[in-house]
Design an enzyme around this catalytic site. Structure first.
Site, mmCIF file in Angstrom:
data_model
loop_
_atom_site.group_PDB
_atom_site.id
_atom_site.type_symbol
_atom_site.label_atom_id
_atom_site.label_comp_id
_atom_site.label_asym_id
_atom_site.label_seq_id
_atom_site.Cartn_x
_atom_site.Cartn_y
_atom_site.Cartn_z
ATOM 1 N N LYS A 55 4.450 -2.995 7.727
ATOM 2 C CA LYS A 55 3.839 -2.011 8.635
ATOM 3 C C LYS A 55 3.312 -2.692 9.892
ATOM 4 O O LYS A 55 3.448 -2.162 11.002
ATOM 5 C CB LYS A 55 2.694 -1.277 7.923
ATOM 6 C CG LYS A 55 3.138 -0.343 6.823
ATOM 7 C CD LYS A 55 1.920 0.254 6.114
ATOM 8 C CE LYS A 55 2.309 1.165 4.982
ATOM 9 N NZ LYS A 55 1.141 1.708 4.257
ATOM 10 N N ALA A 77 -2.468 -1.593 5.922
ATOM 11 C CA ALA A 77 -2.734 -1.734 4.488
ATOM 12 C C ALA A 77 -1.763 -0.876 3.688
ATOM 13 O O ALA A 77 -1.187 0.090 4.208
ATOM 14 C CB ALA A 77 -4.172 -1.324 4.175
ATOM 15 N N ASP A 78 -1.599 -1.246 2.435
ATOM 16 C CA ASP A 78 -0.786 -0.445 1.522
ATOM 17 C C ASP A 78 -1.358 -0.608 0.116
ATOM 18 O O ASP A 78 -1.796 -1.692 -0.259
ATOM 19 C CB ASP A 78 0.676 -0.897 1.541
ATOM 20 C CG ASP A 78 1.570 0.131 0.881
ATOM 21 O OD1 ASP A 78 2.034 1.039 1.592
ATOM 22 O OD2 ASP A 78 1.789 0.058 -0.347
ATOM 23 N N THR A 79 -1.372 0.486 -0.629
ATOM 24 C CA THR A 79 -1.897 0.462 -1.994
ATOM 25 C C THR A 79 -0.809 0.888 -2.966
ATOM 26 O O THR A 79 -0.114 1.886 -2.717
ATOM 27 C CB THR A 79 -3.111 1.412 -2.133
ATOM 28 O OG1 THR A 79 -4.124 0.993 -1.214
ATOM 29 C CG2 THR A 79 -3.674 1.385 -3.544
ATOM 30 N N GLY A 81 -2.781 -4.280 -0.466
ATOM 31 C CA GLY A 81 -2.449 -5.377 0.437
ATOM 32 C C GLY A 81 -2.944 -5.050 1.828
ATOM 33 O O GLY A 81 -2.861 -3.897 2.275
#
Length: 196
Positions: free
Chosen positions: A61, A78-80, A115
């Site tokens: 991203k 961010a990524d979950t 992350g």
């Protein structure tokens, strides 16, 4: 000096559509600018370890952000992901899939990994945080009620810990609660202090 004072010389850009991430940053008294939406194909290598996917996607991203950064810009992406066994549960595509995901998590412990990537003109810092979440066994009516009355479609693993299902279903958490919401704010705070 407090982080929020040090950040006055910078522009923190949050590149996320998540209202929960906006809420968590605001609760830390951190000023930020919301990035305009941009396209990013969130795909990762099939052989990538499940625990490394969220950080990989946060970097993806960051790299997809279309606007060049100015000297005092800090881009936050961010990524979950939710990991049940070795299976990664992303956002459900249908109510049926949401019910299936929650049923899979019911009566079990799963892992939530977020992350985060911070990028300036000169540096990129990425990290991830893990939390373990244990659900009691949910009955079919409870799962149906949640899917019908809340918005599981925009959440990894089809649930929000800060919503009804979290109150009535979660027996325990090991690690950061806020990480499960979508942003490990304590780790982020420390990383921003180190970055600037």
């Amino acid at each position: 000096m407090l982080l929020q004072d040090r950040l006055k010389n910078y522009r923190l850009i949050l590149a996320s559509a998540s209202p929960r991430r906006r809420e968590l940053l605001a609760a830390c008294d951190i000023d930020f600018t919301l990035a305009e939406r941009f396209e990013c194909e969130e795909q990762y290598p099939a052989d990538l370890e499940a625990e490394k996917v969220a950080e990989y996607l946060s970097q993806l991203k960051s790299n997809a952000y279309p606007t060049p950064l100015a000297e005092r810009d800090i881009l936050l992406t961010a990524d979950t992901v939710v990991i049940s066994g070795e299976k990664i549960l992303g956002k459900p595509h249908s109510e049926e899939e949401a019910r299936e995901m929650i049923s899979m998590l019911s009566g079990a412990t799963h892992k939530v990994v977020t992350g985060v990537t911070l990028r300036t003109v000169e540096r990129t810092v990425s990290f991830s945080a893990e939390s373990l979440v244990s659900f009691r066994t949910l009955d079919a009516e409870e799962i149906e009620y949640y899917v019908a009355n809340y918005r599981p479609m925009d959440k990894a693993g089809a649930y929000g810990i800060q919503e009804w299902i979290g109150y009535i279903g979660i027996e325990g958490i090991e690690g950061s609660f806020y990480n499960v919401m979508g942003l490990p704010v304590q780790r982020l705070y420390s990383s921003l202090k180190e970055l600037i």
